[in-house]
Design an enzyme around this catalytic site. Structure first.
Site, short mmCIF file in Angstrom:
data_model
loop_
_atom_site.label_atom_id
_atom_site.label_comp_id
_atom_site.label_asym_id
_atom_site.label_seq_id
_atom_site.Cartn_x
_atom_site.Cartn_y
_atom_site.Cartn_z
N GLU A 281 -5.90 4.67 3.76
CA GLU A 281 -5.67 4.67 5.69
C GLU A 281 -6.24 3.96 6.09
O GLU A 281 -6.10 2.51 5.81
CB GLU A 281 -6.24 6.53 5.88
CG GLU A 281 -5.55 7.33 5.28
CD GLU A 281 -7.42 8.77 5.28
OE1 GLU A 281 -7.28 8.79 5.68
OE2 GLU A 281 -7.23 9.59 4.36
N HIS B 284 2.71 -3.49 -13.69
CA HIS B 284 2.82 -2.41 -12.22
C HIS B 284 3.07 -3.05 -11.74
O HIS B 284 2.70 -2.99 -10.20
CB HIS B 284 1.99 -1.31 -11.71
CG HIS B 284 2.21 -0.41 -13.02
ND1 HIS B 284 3.15 0.63 -13.57
CD2 HIS B 284 0.25 0.11 -13.59
CE1 HIS B 284 2.36 0.80 -14.69
NE2 HIS B 284 0.92 0.80 -14.76
N ARG C 122 2.94 3.87 -8.17
CA ARG C 122 4.52 5.40 -7.85
C ARG C 122 5.47 4.18 -7.14
O ARG C 122 6.31 5.05 -7.31
CB ARG C 122 3.35 6.42 -6.90
CG ARG C 122 2.90 7.14 -8.42
CD ARG C 122 2.22 7.84 -7.80
NE ARG C 122 3.14 9.30 -7.80
CZ ARG C 122 3.37 10.15 -7.45
NH1 ARG C 122 1.78 10.51 -6.97
NH2 ARG C 122 3.74 10.40 -6.88
N ARG D 140 -0.23 19.70 2.70
CA ARG D 140 -1.52 18.97 2.83
C ARG D 140 -2.32 20.17 2.64
O ARG D 140 -3.06 20.71 3.79
CB ARG D 140 -1.51 17.98 3.66
CG ARG D 140 -0.28 17.33 3.78
CD ARG D 140 0.21 16.30 2.73
NE ARG D 140 -0.74 15.26 2.73
CZ ARG D 140 -1.23 14.12 2.17
NH1 ARG D 140 -0.29 13.62 3.92
NH2 ARG D 140 -2.70 13.26 2.03
#
Ligand SMILES: [Zn+2]
Length: 271
Positions: free
Chosen positions: A3, A94, A113, A261
């Site tokens: 965030e 990754h 991901r 959420r």
């Protein structure tokens, strides 16, 4: 998901490490992580990084006043600075992109991901308008009057509204819960029913919580790492997120679902 405080932590560290550095090559290991690269000749995407900005949860690197690189880390994206092309020895499988600098060091875009995205735009494009990014939660213009205007005539619950990046940019699921706990406002209140006092408290708590989280380099609950792979420290200051008991009144924290959420809140302190 990183965030505002986590992205700002990364931005500040990148400013120290790579401002003025010359990107000599971009190595693409996963096409879909670099959204629009086929529109460009990669060999032309070179030049000095002159500025690094943050709009909400987006990072934007300006290169030579000719193009800008937009980076959205989403769920698990990380930017890792490697002093001297140590990417081969780096313990990750990754890596999706490598920005190589003329000085021999590089910046890795790592993303388990693969929801994170890198995009290139011409320097004259106004990314905030193009991506419809709302006012940054730490912008000084985000004040009582602005929040009141945003909330006017909306029936959305305040927790859900705080997560809407097109209205207020930077707040995600962790900080929305911490802000509302600090402001002593229930996450369930419809925004058109918030009093002026509550709106003022939400603005004050937003600035307070986000600034403190920036000071402590963000929250590392699961994936977030700084550009040197260290963790943030704000997880030690969390009051309701992931908690069972209210630190103020010792009531049980309630866990509910809102807009898909989870939300934790204290039913006694936040009414
Ligand atoms: Zn309480």
């Amino acid at each position: 998901m990183p965030e505002l405080p986590e992205v700002e932590t990364i931005r500040k560290e990148l400013v120290k490490q790579i401002i003025g550095k010359y990107i000599s090559d971009i190595h693409i290991l996963l096409d879909r992580s670099f959204v629009n690269h086929t529109q460009y000749d990669i060999s032309e995407l070179i030049g000095n990084i002159t500025q690094i900005d943050r709009y909400g949860k987006y990072l934007v690197m300006q290169v030579n006043q000719s193009f800008q690189i937009l980076i959205h880390l989403r769920m698990t994206g990380k930017l890792i600075y490697c002093p001297f092309q140590q990417q081969n020895s780096f313990k990750t499988n990754h890596i999706r992109l490598i920005f190589n600098f003329q000085t021999g060091d590089c910046l890795l875009f790592d993303d388990v991901r693969t929801f994170g995205k890198v995009e290139i735009f011409s320097s004259d494009l106004d990314i905030k308008s193009y991506k419809n990014i709302g006012i940054d939660a730490l912008d000084e213009d985000f004040n009582f009057n602005k929040l009141k205007a945003i909330c006017m005539n909306k029936k959305t619950q305040i927790k859900v509204l705080l997560l809407n990046q097109n209205l207020i940019a930077g707040i995600g699921n962790i900080y929305a819960q911490e802000i509302l706990f600090d402001a002593k406002v229930s996450p369930l209140i419809q925004v058109n029913q918030l009093t002026d006092k509550e709106l003022k408290r939400i603005v004050v708590s937003t600035k307070k919580i986000l600034s403190l989280a920036v000071k402590y380099n963000g929250t590392s609950i699961s994936d977030f790492r700084r550009v040197d792979d260290k963790t943030g420290e704000f997880q030690d200051f969390l009051q309701v997120y992931g908690k069972i008991t209210c630190p103020v009144c010792k009531s049980d924290i309630l866990k509910i679902r809102q807009g898909g959420r989870s939300t934790n809140y204290c039913p006694k302190c936040q009414i």
